[in-house]
Design an enzyme around this catalytic site. Structure first.
Site, PDB file in Angstrom:
ATOM      1  N   ARG A 104      43.773  45.662  39.917  1.00 17.78           N
ATOM      2  CA  ARG A 104      43.471  46.594  40.988  1.00 17.78           C
ATOM      3  C   ARG A 104      43.999  46.057  42.305  1.00 17.78           C
ATOM      4  O   ARG A 104      43.627  44.961  42.736  1.00 17.78           O
ATOM      5  CB  ARG A 104      41.963  46.853  41.076  1.00 17.78           C
ATOM      6  CG  ARG A 104      41.590  47.956  42.033  1.00 17.78           C
ATOM      7  CD  ARG A 104      40.177  48.448  41.829  1.00 17.78           C
ATOM      8  NE  ARG A 104      39.165  47.429  42.045  1.00 17.78           N
ATOM      9  CZ  ARG A 104      37.859  47.689  42.109  1.00 17.78           C
ATOM     10  NH1 ARG A 104      37.424  48.922  41.938  1.00 17.78           N
ATOM     11  NH2 ARG A 104      37.004  46.714  42.308  1.00 17.78           N
ATOM     12  N   THR A 108      44.600  49.239  48.157  1.00 17.61           N
ATOM     13  CA  THR A 108      44.507  50.659  47.792  1.00 17.61           C
ATOM     14  C   THR A 108      43.443  50.931  46.740  1.00 17.61           C
ATOM     15  O   THR A 108      43.044  52.083  46.538  1.00 17.61           O
ATOM     16  CB  THR A 108      45.846  51.162  47.250  1.00 17.61           C
ATOM     17  OG1 THR A 108      46.135  50.493  46.002  1.00 17.61           O
ATOM     18  CG2 THR A 108      46.976  50.890  48.231  1.00 17.61           C
ATOM     19  N   ASP A 203      35.275  37.752  35.949  1.00 20.23           N
ATOM     20  CA  ASP A 203      34.888  36.438  36.462  1.00 20.23           C
ATOM     21  C   ASP A 203      33.690  35.888  35.705  1.00 20.23           C
ATOM     22  O   ASP A 203      33.622  34.688  35.394  1.00 20.23           O
ATOM     23  CB  ASP A 203      34.561  36.521  37.950  1.00 20.23           C
ATOM     24  CG  ASP A 203      35.806  36.632  38.814  1.00 20.23           C
ATOM     25  OD1 ASP A 203      36.907  36.362  38.304  1.00 20.23           O
ATOM     26  OD2 ASP A 203      35.681  37.004  39.999  1.00 20.23           O
TER      27      ASP A 203
END
Length: 209
Positions: A104, A108, A203
């Site tokens: 991602r 944006t 993560d």
């Protein structure tokens, strides 16, 4: 929401609580995601067609049922989707596994493709796209679009958590795609994360920041 299935089985909801908990460590988080992936796969495969098969039990012949040989495919969105693959493929060992790599853009919030490897007989398979989080819906919509452009016809989406914004985006672009999720959360925050959510699934799966 139309064409969205919330899987509210008690065991899934129990495990989801510990997946959400910020005090759950990497090892336990990874195990829980795998286990919930298995449990959710039961629901996504509920309507698989069956055919009769004659067998011999120790006491004599009988007719039972087996899955009719329908071809399945599992397509995780890298990297977080990998955390659910083992649990699903353990239940459906005959499924082919493809991979779509998307990240991602931090400015944006739109997905950028960096990898794609899919089964060669894509058009013959029922495909389950998997990703722990359906947040903005950008990555999921992009993955489904990639699959459709390459010949995939029957696609569903399996996620642990979904935001209303993500569901709306996927169904705006692909109203025929069924979304399976364990929970629909409140909203997205200004950074595009699901609230209350579970943080960054990638993560937490791999112990990175």
């Amino acid at each position: 929401m139309d064409n969205t299935v919330v899987i509210d089985h008690p065991l899934i909801q129990h495990k989801l609580t510990y997946i959400r908990d910020k005090n759950t460590g990497t090892k336990e988080f990874r195990e829980l995601v795998r286990e919930v992936g298995t449990l959710m796969a039961f629901e996504t495969t509920r309507n698989l067609p069956l055919q009769e098969k004659e067998i011999e039990t120790p006491l004599g012949p009988t007719r039972c049922h087996v899955v009719s040989g329908k071809k399945l495919g599992v397509v995780p969105i890298l990297r977080a989707g990998l955390g659910m693959v083992e649990g699903i493929v353990g239940l459906i060992p005959g499924a082919r596994v493809g991979h779509i790599g998307l990240y991602r853009d931090p400015e944006t919030l739109e997905p950028v493709e960096y990898y794609c490897k899919l089964p060669s007989d894509l058009e013959q398979r029922d495909l389950i796209v998997i990703d722990p989080m359906l947040a903005t819906g950008g990555s999921a919509a992009a993955a489904i679009e990639i699959i459709k452009k390459k010949g995939g016809k029957r696609v569903s989406l399996l996620v642990l958590l979904a935001a209303p914004e993500g569901i709306e985006r996927v169904h705006r672009n692909f109203p025929e795609v069924t979304i399976f999720t364990a929970a629909i959360d409140e909203k997205l925050n200004e950074k595009g994360y699901i609230v209350p959510g579970l943080g960054d699934a990638g993560d937490r799966l791999y112990g990175t920041r």
